[in-house]
Design a protein around this motif. Structure first.
Motif, PDB file in Angstrom:
ATOM      1  N   GLY A 192       0.809  -1.207   0.000  1.00 38.05           N
ATOM      2  CA  GLY A 192       0.000   0.000   0.000  1.00 38.05           C
ATOM      3  C   GLY A 192       0.846   1.262   0.000  1.00 38.05           C
ATOM      4  N   SER A 193       0.176   2.378  -0.176  1.00 35.81           N
ATOM      5  CA  SER A 193       0.839   3.680  -0.201  1.00 35.81           C
ATOM      6  C   SER A 193      -0.166   4.724   0.250  1.00 35.81           C
ATOM      7  CB  SER A 193       1.321   3.988  -1.626  1.00 35.81           C
ATOM      8  OG  SER A 193       0.215   4.274  -2.470  1.00 35.81           O
ATOM      9  N   THR A 194       0.230   5.970   0.196  1.00 35.34           N
ATOM     10  CA  THR A 194      -0.716   7.033   0.525  1.00 35.34           C
ATOM     11  C   THR A 194      -1.731   7.215  -0.599  1.00 35.34           C
ATOM     12  OG1 THR A 194       0.777   8.695  -0.397  1.00 35.34           O
ATOM     13  CG2 THR A 194       0.930   8.277   1.973  1.00 35.34           C
ATOM     14  N   PHE A 195      -1.460   6.593  -1.728  1.00 35.04           N
ATOM     15  CA  PHE A 195      -2.307   6.743  -2.906  1.00 35.04           C
ATOM     16  C   PHE A 195      -3.336   5.630  -3.057  1.00 35.04           C
ATOM     17  CE2 PHE A 195      -3.009   6.825  -7.560  1.00 35.04           C
ATOM     18  CZ  PHE A 195      -3.446   8.134  -7.669  1.00 35.04           C
ATOM     19  N   ALA A 196      -2.961   4.397  -2.664  1.00 28.27           N
ATOM     20  CA  ALA A 196      -3.861   3.250  -2.824  1.00 28.27           C
ATOM     21  C   ALA A 196      -3.624   2.260  -1.685  1.00 28.27           C
ATOM     22  CB  ALA A 196      -3.632   2.577  -4.175  1.00 28.27           C
ATOM     23  N   PRO A 197      -4.642   1.455  -1.371  1.00 26.65           N
ATOM     24  CA  PRO A 197      -4.538   0.576  -0.201  1.00 26.65           C
ATOM     25  C   PRO A 197      -3.601  -0.617  -0.395  1.00 26.65           C
ATOM     26  CG  PRO A 197      -6.559   0.119  -1.391  1.00 26.65           C
ATOM     27  CD  PRO A 197      -5.936   1.330  -2.039  1.00 26.65           C
ATOM     28  N   SER A 198      -3.237  -1.197   0.731  1.00 23.69           N
ATOM     29  CA  SER A 198      -2.472  -2.444   0.729  1.00 23.69           C
ATOM     30  C   SER A 198      -3.321  -3.544   0.107  1.00 23.69           C
ATOM     31  CB  SER A 198      -2.122  -2.832   2.172  1.00 23.69           C
ATOM     32  OG  SER A 198      -1.633  -4.145   2.222  1.00 23.69           O
ATOM     33  N   LEU A 199      -2.680  -4.365  -0.694  1.00 32.25           N
ATOM     34  CA  LEU A 199      -3.366  -5.528  -1.254  1.00 32.25           C
ATOM     35  C   LEU A 199      -3.020  -6.789  -0.470  1.00 32.25           C
ATOM     36  CD1 LEU A 199      -2.925  -4.714  -5.029  1.00 32.25           C
ATOM     37  CD2 LEU A 199      -5.003  -4.501  -3.651  1.00 32.25           C
ATOM     38  N   VAL A 200      -1.999  -6.732   0.355  1.00 28.46           N
ATOM     39  CA  VAL A 200      -1.616  -7.916   1.114  1.00 28.46           C
ATOM     40  C   VAL A 200      -2.268  -7.964   2.498  1.00 28.46           C
ATOM     41  CG1 VAL A 200       0.538  -8.276  -0.125  1.00 28.46           C
ATOM     42  CG2 VAL A 200       0.554  -6.915   1.945  1.00 28.46           C
ATOM     43  N   SER A 201      -2.760  -6.852   2.981  1.00 27.16           N
ATOM     44  CA  SER A 201      -3.431  -6.892   4.280  1.00 27.16           C
ATOM     45  C   SER A 201      -4.893  -7.306   4.139  1.00 27.16           C
ATOM     46  CB  SER A 201      -3.326  -5.550   5.001  1.00 27.16           C
ATOM     47  OG  SER A 201      -4.056  -4.555   4.308  1.00 27.16           O
ATOM     48  N   ARG A 202      -5.466  -7.084   2.956  1.00 30.20           N
ATOM     49  CA  ARG A 202      -6.867  -7.458   2.715  1.00 30.20           C
ATOM     50  C   ARG A 202      -7.049  -7.832   1.257  1.00 30.20           C
ATOM     51  NH1 ARG A 202     -11.125  -3.195   4.413  1.00 30.20           N
ATOM     52  NH2 ARG A 202     -12.145  -4.064   2.623  1.00 30.20           N
ATOM     53  N   LEU A 203      -6.509  -8.961   0.860  1.00 25.17           N
ATOM     54  CA  LEU A 203      -6.645  -9.411  -0.523  1.00 25.17           C
ATOM     55  C   LEU A 203      -8.058  -9.932  -0.739  1.00 25.17           C
ATOM     56  CD1 LEU A 203      -5.056  -9.902  -3.184  1.00 25.17           C
ATOM     57  CD2 LEU A 203      -4.666 -12.227  -2.368  1.00 25.17           C
ATOM     58  N   PRO A 204      -8.774  -9.395  -1.740  1.00 28.46           N
ATOM     59  CA  PRO A 204     -10.126  -9.893  -2.003  1.00 28.46           C
ATOM     60  C   PRO A 204     -10.073 -11.293  -2.614  1.00 28.46           C
ATOM     61  CG  PRO A 204      -9.491  -8.302  -3.670  1.00 28.46           C
ATOM     62  CD  PRO A 204      -8.382  -8.337  -2.653  1.00 28.46           C
ATOM     63  N   ASP A 205     -11.228 -11.930  -2.736  1.00 27.03           N
ATOM     64  CA  ASP A 205     -11.246 -13.222  -3.422  1.00 27.03           C
ATOM     65  C   ASP A 205     -10.945 -12.996  -4.902  1.00 27.03           C
ATOM     66  OD1 ASP A 205     -13.737 -13.007  -5.100  1.00 27.03           O
ATOM     67  OD2 ASP A 205     -14.735 -12.919  -3.163  1.00 27.03           O
ATOM     68  N   ILE A 206     -10.644 -14.050  -5.607  1.00 28.91           N
ATOM     69  CA  ILE A 206     -10.175 -13.945  -6.990  1.00 28.91           C
ATOM     70  C   ILE A 206     -11.201 -13.262  -7.897  1.00 28.91           C
ATOM     71  CG2 ILE A 206     -10.914 -16.290  -7.586  1.00 28.91           C
ATOM     72  CD1 ILE A 206      -7.815 -14.441  -9.002  1.00 28.91           C
ATOM     73  N   GLU A 207     -12.465 -13.538  -7.718  1.00 31.68           N
ATOM     74  CA  GLU A 207     -13.486 -12.929  -8.587  1.00 31.68           C
ATOM     75  C   GLU A 207     -13.544 -11.412  -8.387  1.00 31.68           C
ATOM     76  OE1 GLU A 207     -14.917 -14.388 -11.112  1.00 31.68           O
ATOM     77  OE2 GLU A 207     -13.932 -16.265 -10.554  1.00 31.68           O
ATOM     78  N   ALA A 208     -13.531 -10.953  -7.152  1.00 31.40           N
ATOM     79  CA  ALA A 208     -13.553  -9.514  -6.871  1.00 31.40           C
ATOM     80  C   ALA A 208     -12.278  -8.855  -7.384  1.00 31.40           C
ATOM     81  CB  ALA A 208     -13.731  -9.269  -5.376  1.00 31.40           C
ATOM     82  N   PHE A 209     -11.155  -9.556  -7.244  1.00 28.59           N
ATOM     83  CA  PHE A 209      -9.876  -9.029  -7.730  1.00 28.59           C
ATOM     84  C   PHE A 209      -9.918  -8.859  -9.244  1.00 28.59           C
ATOM     85  CE2 PHE A 209      -5.445  -9.549  -9.123  1.00 28.59           C
ATOM     86  CZ  PHE A 209      -4.818  -8.586  -8.352  1.00 28.59           C
ATOM     87  N   ARG A 210     -10.395  -9.873  -9.946  1.00 27.42           N
ATOM     88  CA  ARG A 210     -10.500  -9.782 -11.415  1.00 27.42           C
ATOM     89  C   ARG A 210     -11.376  -8.608 -11.835  1.00 27.42           C
ATOM     90  NH1 ARG A 210     -11.741 -15.950 -11.847  1.00 27.42           N
ATOM     91  NH2 ARG A 210      -9.657 -16.803 -12.090  1.00 27.42           N
ATOM     92  N   ARG A 211     -12.537  -8.478 -11.187  1.00 25.17           N
ATOM     93  CA  ARG A 211     -13.447  -7.373 -11.535  1.00 25.17           C
ATOM     94  C   ARG A 211     -12.767  -6.026 -11.330  1.00 25.17           C
ATOM     95  NH1 ARG A 211     -17.157 -10.607  -8.976  1.00 25.17           N
ATOM     96  NH2 ARG A 211     -17.007  -9.407  -7.037  1.00 25.17           N
ATOM     97  N   ALA A 212     -12.096  -5.850 -10.201  1.00 25.32           N
ATOM     98  CA  ALA A 212     -11.460  -4.567  -9.906  1.00 25.32           C
ATOM     99  C   ALA A 212     -10.349  -4.261 -10.904  1.00 25.32           C
ATOM    100  CB  ALA A 212     -10.905  -4.560  -8.483  1.00 25.32           C
ATOM    101  N   VAL A 213      -9.508  -5.252 -11.200  1.00 23.09           N
ATOM    102  CA  VAL A 213      -8.387  -5.017 -12.112  1.00 23.09           C
ATOM    103  C   VAL A 213      -8.880  -4.777 -13.530  1.00 23.09           C
ATOM    104  CG1 VAL A 213      -6.315  -6.030 -13.155  1.00 23.09           C
ATOM    105  CG2 VAL A 213      -6.733  -6.293 -10.699  1.00 23.09           C
ATOM    106  N   LEU A 214      -9.801  -5.578 -13.989  1.00 27.15           N
ATOM    107  CA  LEU A 214     -10.237  -5.469 -15.380  1.00 27.15           C
ATOM    108  C   LEU A 214     -11.201  -4.304 -15.616  1.00 27.15           C
ATOM    109  CD1 LEU A 214     -10.659  -9.251 -16.187  1.00 27.15           C
ATOM    110  CD2 LEU A 214      -8.787  -7.733 -16.875  1.00 27.15           C
ATOM    111  N   ASN A 215     -12.123  -4.102 -14.683  1.00 23.72           N
ATOM    112  CA  ASN A 215     -13.163  -3.091 -14.890  1.00 23.72           C
ATOM    113  C   ASN A 215     -12.911  -1.788 -14.152  1.00 23.72           C
ATOM    114  OD1 ASN A 215     -14.517  -5.054 -16.396  1.00 23.72           O
ATOM    115  ND2 ASN A 215     -15.548  -5.823 -14.577  1.00 23.72           N
TER     116      ASN A 215
END
Length: 135
Positions: free
Chosen positions: A65-88
């Motif tokens: 994470g950074s001051t710009f975007a959240p940590s992805l390792v402290s709260r990794l979503p499930d694979i489907e939510a991750f795909r939706r966020a990255v792609l859409n």
């Protein structure tokens, strides 16, 4: 009736393809990665490379994470939510992430990036470049 925009069609195709690949690449414990003695399999290592080619600009080195975007390792979503966020993309709480469905450097590699982040989240990989498992 008009045709769907190209990005919607592409995103649907990528999601369908990715779902089939994940079903084949996911082990029984729901892990998308394989790490042995701190060394990552090819998929996870490629995820490390892809993540650091673009995602780290906002989500920080190693997904912390950074001051710009959240940590992805402290709260990794499930694979489907991750795909939706990255792609859409996604927008919430005043922050906006663009979608990468049309980006050939990221769209085909969402599951690899997820494998890397899942290994980081689980503590199987530390910070920095992982070693590579030999095939």
């Amino acid at each position: 009736m008009g045709s769907l925009p190209q990005t919607v069609v592409l995103a649907s195709a990528v999601l369908s393809l990715a779902a089939g690949v994940v079903a084949a690449g996911q082990d029984a414990a729901g892990k998308f990665y394989r790490v042995v003695d701190g060394k990552a399999d090819a998929r996870t290592y490629d995820g490390f490379r892809r993540y650091h080619a673009g995602c780290d600009r906002c989500h920080g080195p190693d997904g912390v994470g950074s001051t710009f975007a959240p940590s992805l390792v402290s709260r990794l979503p499930d694979i489907e939510a991750f795909r939706r966020a990255v792609l859409n993309g996604r927008a919430d709480d005043g922050s906006v992430m663009k979608g990468f469905a049309g980006d050939p450097n990221f769209a085909p590699y969402v599951d690899e990036i997820y494998a890397y982040l899942q290994a980081r989240t689980d503590g199987s990989l530390g910070r920095g470049r992982p070693g590579r498992l030999q095939p």
